[in-house]
Design an enzyme around this catalytic site. Structure first.
Site, mmCIF file in Angstrom:
data_model
loop_
_atom_site.group_PDB
_atom_site.id
_atom_site.type_symbol
_atom_site.label_atom_id
_atom_site.label_comp_id
_atom_site.label_asym_id
_atom_site.label_seq_id
_atom_site.Cartn_x
_atom_site.Cartn_y
_atom_site.Cartn_z
ATOM 1 N N GLY A 189 128.298 83.440 3.909
ATOM 2 C CA GLY A 189 126.974 83.672 3.349
ATOM 3 C C GLY A 189 126.566 82.545 2.429
ATOM 4 C CD GLU A 211 154.826 76.727 -15.587
ATOM 5 O OE1 GLU A 211 154.584 77.389 -14.566
ATOM 6 O OE2 GLU A 211 153.937 76.209 -16.296
ATOM 7 C CB VAL A 261 149.640 75.086 -9.445
ATOM 8 C CG1 VAL A 261 151.071 74.590 -9.270
ATOM 9 C CG2 VAL A 261 148.754 74.573 -8.317
ATOM 10 N N GLY A 262 147.900 78.352 -9.653
ATOM 11 C CA GLY A 262 146.608 78.907 -10.056
ATOM 12 C C GLY A 262 145.603 78.888 -8.921
ATOM 13 C CG ASP A 269 139.936 86.354 -8.144
ATOM 14 O OD1 ASP A 269 140.037 87.327 -8.914
ATOM 15 O OD2 ASP A 269 140.850 85.985 -7.385
ATOM 16 C CB ALA A 296 142.641 93.451 -7.129
ATOM 17 C CG HIS A 344 163.939 115.412 -21.245
ATOM 18 N ND1 HIS A 344 164.398 114.179 -21.668
ATOM 19 C CD2 HIS A 344 165.026 116.150 -20.921
ATOM 20 C CE1 HIS A 344 165.730 114.185 -21.614
ATOM 21 N NE2 HIS A 344 166.135 115.372 -21.158
HETATM 22 P P1 NAI Z 1 149.102 81.510 -12.483
HETATM 23 O O1 NAI Z 1 147.964 81.007 -13.258
HETATM 24 O O2 NAI Z 1 149.639 82.872 -12.727
HETATM 25 O O3 NAI Z 1 150.346 80.515 -12.644
HETATM 26 C C1 NAI Z 1 150.297 79.159 -12.303
HETATM 27 C C2 NAI Z 1 151.452 78.447 -12.985
HETATM 28 O O4 NAI Z 1 151.546 77.141 -12.468
HETATM 29 C C3 NAI Z 1 151.254 78.333 -14.493
HETATM 30 O O5 NAI Z 1 152.415 78.746 -15.157
HETATM 31 C C4 NAI Z 1 150.962 76.853 -14.673
HETATM 32 O O6 NAI Z 1 151.378 76.358 -15.925
HETATM 33 C C5 NAI Z 1 151.754 76.233 -13.535
HETATM 34 N N1 NAI Z 1 151.254 74.930 -13.109
HETATM 35 C C6 NAI Z 1 149.972 74.507 -12.988
HETATM 36 N N2 NAI Z 1 149.935 73.228 -12.547
HETATM 37 C C7 NAI Z 1 151.228 72.842 -12.364
HETATM 38 C C8 NAI Z 1 151.829 71.653 -11.908
HETATM 39 N N3 NAI Z 1 151.107 70.579 -11.547
HETATM 40 N N4 NAI Z 1 153.190 71.589 -11.857
HETATM 41 C C9 NAI Z 1 153.935 72.672 -12.221
HETATM 42 N N5 NAI Z 1 153.409 73.829 -12.665
HETATM 43 C C10 NAI Z 1 152.070 73.916 -12.719
HETATM 44 O O7 NAI Z 1 148.667 81.322 -10.958
HETATM 45 P P2 NAI Z 1 149.304 81.833 -9.599
HETATM 46 O O8 NAI Z 1 150.704 82.285 -9.802
HETATM 47 O O9 NAI Z 1 149.010 80.790 -8.608
HETATM 48 O O10 NAI Z 1 148.445 83.118 -9.305
HETATM 49 C C11 NAI Z 1 147.045 82.971 -9.120
HETATM 50 C C12 NAI Z 1 146.267 84.150 -9.597
HETATM 51 O O11 NAI Z 1 146.529 85.286 -8.812
HETATM 52 C C13 NAI Z 1 146.552 84.490 -11.038
HETATM 53 O O12 NAI Z 1 145.336 84.481 -11.730
HETATM 54 C C14 NAI Z 1 147.122 85.856 -11.003
HETATM 55 O O13 NAI Z 1 146.604 86.659 -12.052
HETATM 56 C C15 NAI Z 1 146.708 86.405 -9.650
HETATM 57 N N6 NAI Z 1 147.797 87.218 -9.152
HETATM 58 C C16 NAI Z 1 148.003 88.438 -9.725
HETATM 59 C C17 NAI Z 1 149.061 89.205 -9.341
HETATM 60 C C18 NAI Z 1 149.308 90.485 -10.046
HETATM 61 O O14 NAI Z 1 148.428 90.985 -10.700
HETATM 62 N N7 NAI Z 1 150.503 91.022 -9.975
HETATM 63 C C19 NAI Z 1 149.972 88.796 -8.264
HETATM 64 C C20 NAI Z 1 149.705 87.474 -7.789
HETATM 65 C C21 NAI Z 1 148.634 86.748 -8.221
#
Ligand code: NAI
Length: 423
Positions: A73, A161, A228-229, A270, A278, A402
């Site tokens: 879209g 990391e 990495v986000g 997002d 979500a 309990h």
């Molecule tokens: P994230 O933001 O959670 O983590 C990315 C990590 O990569 C950070 O610790 C950051 O410092 C690191 N990073 C960034 N650039 C880097 C580099 N060049 N070299 C090494 N490390 C680096 O993002 P992620 O894990 O990709 O998840 C994406 C999104 O999906 C998040 O916003 C998360 O909230 C959502 N998600 C939520 C879940 C849940 O609620 N259980 C499950 C999976 C994802």
């Protein structure tokens, strides 16, 4: 539904059962032969769950008389009361438009993702055999969840990391406990690294990086996951055609009610500010629907729970202790481990704790942090309490069944007033 929450939880469940069979059964007197994992079957089960749920959405659309136009879209023009949205060859006109285009994985420059050898979240859910060695860049939510899946199934997992602190979004006590437990589980998490060149060959992937001391290192693995986000999906919306405003990070600029700068155009999930979760998207979407219907929809962004579905699970709501310190808020802490909880002992799963933070003067609950079995479910009680503006004493005076894990939440509330009963 397709490439996030649901498929990852299916794989986390299967791999957890596998790990229990390998490490947990014997202590309970169960002996089975060495378990084996049929990865294609695990993936097929996961796909079946995704199909069931996506099919369910189609059914809901039909039931609620929602017409689905399949395709990308984009805005084609128009103005207040009559926005034109193009989908494929068709252009429809709408008084109200809700943008919910989500996000996609951020990729690293020079590291091509083919979702075979080098995966983002999409490929990570479809790896067809347990890699002997798995490298992951980024120790965030996806890195830890996917790292857990493949490590439980036998892969040697190394997570690289960039930040010097582990899980810095979480409460520092929780992050410390998690680092300890994950290390024990065999996840090798290297902090403070700088990623260099990533080379892919038929045999595998090789990641050059500088470790936290600045020393050049090389990690060779069979597969690489880049987590990495994520970046908001605004490309191709043709935002310019209608003057839709984006913020400095490329997200659609919205107010607390998810209104964009254009009348009748809203954006949720997002693609706008706030955590990429979500359930946050869902809350925003319901609020927008209510507002469009002339009702008083509202979202409380201070009580959105966070969950990491690792084992133990990690969940929290509200402020961390380090945030309260930075804000200069006087607080009290009630922290109770699962160690002495009867239900946790029965389950053979006593890792972790509940930590409650309450205002020192008013006793209002400001944050609750759980690391332990079923944290994802336990956190709901804290969310409800905070939504109702509860004091820790309110939770302390509520009867908890309990034996349940929720008794640890109860004890943490009592501990805020220094009067736990069982610890
Ligand atoms: P994230 O933001 O959670 O983590 C990315 C990590 O990569 C950070 O610790 C950051 O410092 C690191 N990073 C960034 N650039 C880097 C580099 N060049 N070299 C090494 N490390 C680096 O993002 P992620 O894990 O990709 O998840 C994406 C999104 O999906 C998040 O916003 C998360 O909230 C959502 N998600 C939520 C879940 C849940 O609620 N259980 C499950 C999976 C994802």
């Amino acid at each position: 539904l397709n490439v996030g929450c649901i498929p990852s939880k299916a794989l986390l469940h299967t791999s957890h059962l596998f790990a229990e069979a390998v490490h947990g059964f014997a202590a309970q007197g169960i002996s089975v032969g060495p378990p084996s994992i049929d990865v294609p079957r695990m993936i097929a089960r996961k796909n079946g769950i995704v199909d069931q749920l996506t099919g369910g959405i189609k059914g809901l659309f039909k039931k609620n008389k929602v017409t689905l136009l399949n395709g990308h879209g984009s805005f084609a023009g128009g103005g207040e009361g009559a926005w034109q949205v193009k989908v494929g060859d068709e252009t429809v006109e709408a008084k109200q438009v809700v943008i919910a285009t989500g996000s996609r994985a951020r990729h690293l420059p020079g590291v091509a993702v083919d979702n075979a050898m080098v995966c983002d979240n999409v490929g990570a859910l479809n790896i067809d055999a347990v890699p002997k060695k798995l490298a992951i860049i980024g120790a965030g939510v996806i890195g830890l969840e996917m790292g857990s899946v493949w490590s439980r199934l036998g892969a040697e997992v190394t997570i690289l990391e960039a930040l010097p602190d582990f899980l810095s979004v979480a409460d520092a006590d929780v992050a410390k406990e998690a680092a300890k437990v994950f290390k024990k589980q065999g996840l090798d998490i290297q902090l403070g690294v700088a990623i260099g060149e990533v080379k892919v060959s038929k045999r595998g992937v090789s990641v050059a990086y500088a470790d936290k001391a600045g020393v050049a290192q090389q990690l060779d693995a069979d597969r690489l996951i880049v987590s990495v986000g994520r970046v908001p999906n605004t490309d191709g919306l043709n935002a310019e055609a209608v003057g839709l405003k984006l913020d400095e990070r490329g997200r659609i600029d919205v107010d607390d009610h998810c209104r964009t700068n254009l009348p009748g155009v809203w954006a949720v999930g997002d693609v706008v500010r706030g955590p990429m979760l979500a359930h946050k998207a869902m809350e925003e979407a319901v609020m927008v629907a209510e507002r469009i219907a002339g009702q008083a929809g509202h979202c409380c962004f201070d009580t959105i729970p966070w969950v990491l579905y690792t084992h133990p699970e990690i969940a929290w709501v509200g402020k961390t202790e380090q945030q309260l310190k930075a804000d200069g808020v006087a607080y009290k802490v009630g922290k109770i481990p699962f160690m002495a909880n009867g239900r946790a002992l029965g389950m053979g799963d006593t890792t972790g704790f509940v930590k409650m933070l309450a205002d020192a003067a008013t006793d209002r609950i400001l944050g609750v942090h759980v690391i332990g079995a079923n944290a994802s479910e336990l956190i709901s009680e804290a969310v409800v309490a905070m939504e109702f503006g509860a004091a820790s004493e309110d939770l302390a005076r509520i009867c908890h069944a309990h034996p349940t894990l929720s008794e640890v939440m109860h004890e943490a509330a009592l501990a805020c007033d220094k009067r736990p009963l069982h610890f």
